[in-house]
Design an enzyme around this catalytic site. Structure first.
Site: not given
Length: 410
Positions: A162, A301, A312, A333, A338, A397
């Site tokens: 991502c 994010h 975060e 998002k 996402h 990831f």
């Protein structure tokens, strides 16, 4: 060192089939989540996704090309065309070798792979498409952009889950600063809304399992239950400042910095204290020469998963200290879902309009505050507020962290 500037933006997303439409809907808090229509989700636990809507590839490509391009490649081509049109970049025999392409993806042509694997499993390997490999390969969108427009400079794709979009734009920024090229078409595309993609993300426990009539995704909310997978593409035209000025381009903003780090912690979970994300933010600010108190907005994010949002938030507190509580942070998002590898590219493009228009997009679906997520998330309504410098975070990831800094250009 010469500035890297942004001269064009293009996008296709779950809330708009152009960048302009996406931005207008984002300011109005339009949700992109809805019932899955791209495949039959019967028997699955997840029935909601953020699909690109009313997209007919036949409106953009000849029938033969429709069959030869995976959905993620189609999205990329549409976003590239929009960004190039806005930038006014003209490719000539002389400048073509100095124009590069970095179009990234987290996964690539997954739906093409799934469809062709079904033929193999059914005992029909001879029915596999001769375009299977070029349609599924991650660099396919970058290669096709060069073919479509005649770009002959460096061309490749970055894959860092991502963070792919952010890292790809960061690589373009580095090439421009090094003087390797004069312009780069940079961004990312993703289209993983198929049974294998959704089943895989669901088994990890990352996806929201709410119904389409419920408010999801809900980043930073106490009741958040996971991300909603989306699809789409976003592209920026980046140029050396002198090249853009020489050709009389309308410069939209400056791409001022890039930071990239690794958690070295877990393949899917962020470090609980957010130290990897914090170090990426610090690296981006350091290289850009921007002070902490100059940052006016953070596009988070903000996936809507319990682990990411808390980590975060912790990262922002590590970097900004007490000022974190006065710094507006929102997760777009909450509207787009996402977009996986493409998400950072779209969210970086959004920063350009945040700065140019002085509008902070909201975090929609925010209802119940979480003690572990206690910052200003611009809840539910867009906010008018001048911003000169903003950052976009992307964490992927594998422990990948990438941050970009965008500054107004005057």
């Amino acid at each position: 060192m010469e500035k890297v500037v942004i001269t064009g933006l293009g996008a296709i997303s779950p809330i708009g089939n152009t960048f302009t439409e996406t931005w207008e809907n984002m300011k109005n808090g339009v949700p992109g989540a809805g019932p899955i229509t791209l495949y039959d989700p019967a028997g699955m636990e997840v029935h909601v996704a953020c699909e690109v809507k009313n997209f007919d590839p036949k409106e953009h490509f000849k029938p033969k090309e429709v069959r030869r391009r995976d959905r993620f490649q189609q999205f990329a081509a549409v976003a590239v065309a929009e960004a190039i049109a806005q930038s006014g970049l003209q490719v000539t025999e002389e400048n073509a070798p100095r124009i590069g392409v970095v179009l990234s993806t987290g996964i690539g042509g997954l739906s093409t792979l799934e469809a062709n694997m079904k033929k193999i499993i059914e005992g029909n390997p001879r029915k596999v498409s001769p375009f299977l490999i070029p349609m599924l390969m991650g660099n396919g969108a970058a290669g096709m952009a060069g073919i479509d427009h005649g770009f002959q400079g460096p061309s490749f794709s970055v894959t860092s889950a991502c963070a792919s979009g952010q890292d790809g734009i960061g690589m373009a920024w580095l090439m421009l600063r090094a003087g390797m090229v004069d312009a780069v078409v940079a961004g990312a595309s993703e289209a993983i809304l198929c049974i294998s993609g959704m089943a895989g993300f669901n088994r990890i426990g990352a996806l929201s399992r709410r119904g389409s009539d419920e408010k999801t995704p809900s980043p930073f909310d106490l009741e958040r239950d996971g991300l909603v997978a989306g699809e789409g593409a976003a592209v920026l035209v980046l140029e050396r400042e002198s090249f853009a000025k020489q050709r009389g381009a309308d410069i939209l903003a400056e791409l001022a910095g890039y930071g990239s780090t690794s958690d070295a912690h877990h393949v899917t979970a962020p470090h609980h204290d957010g130290k990897g994300g914090a170090s990426a933010i610090k690296a981006a600010l350091q290289v850009s020469g921007v002070a902490l108190d100059e940052i006016g907005y953070v596009n988070a994010h903000g996936t809507g998963t319990p682990l990411n949002d808390a980590a975060e938030t912790a990262a922002l507190k590590q970097v900004f200290g007490e000022r974190a509580y006065q710094l507006p942070v929102s997760s777009t998002k909450s509207m787009t879902g996402h977009l996986m590898g493409a998400t950072g590219a779209l969210e970086t493009a959004i920063l350009v309009n945040v700065i140019r228009e002085g509008v902070l997009p909201p975090t929609i679906n925010y209802q119940t505050p979480d003690p572990d997520c206690d910052l200003d998330y611009v809840p539910n309504q867009a906010r008018q507020q001048p911003v000169e410098i903003a950052i976009s975070n992307a964490f992927g990831f594998g422990g990948h962290n990438a941050v970009l800094v965008v500054r107004g250009y005057h």
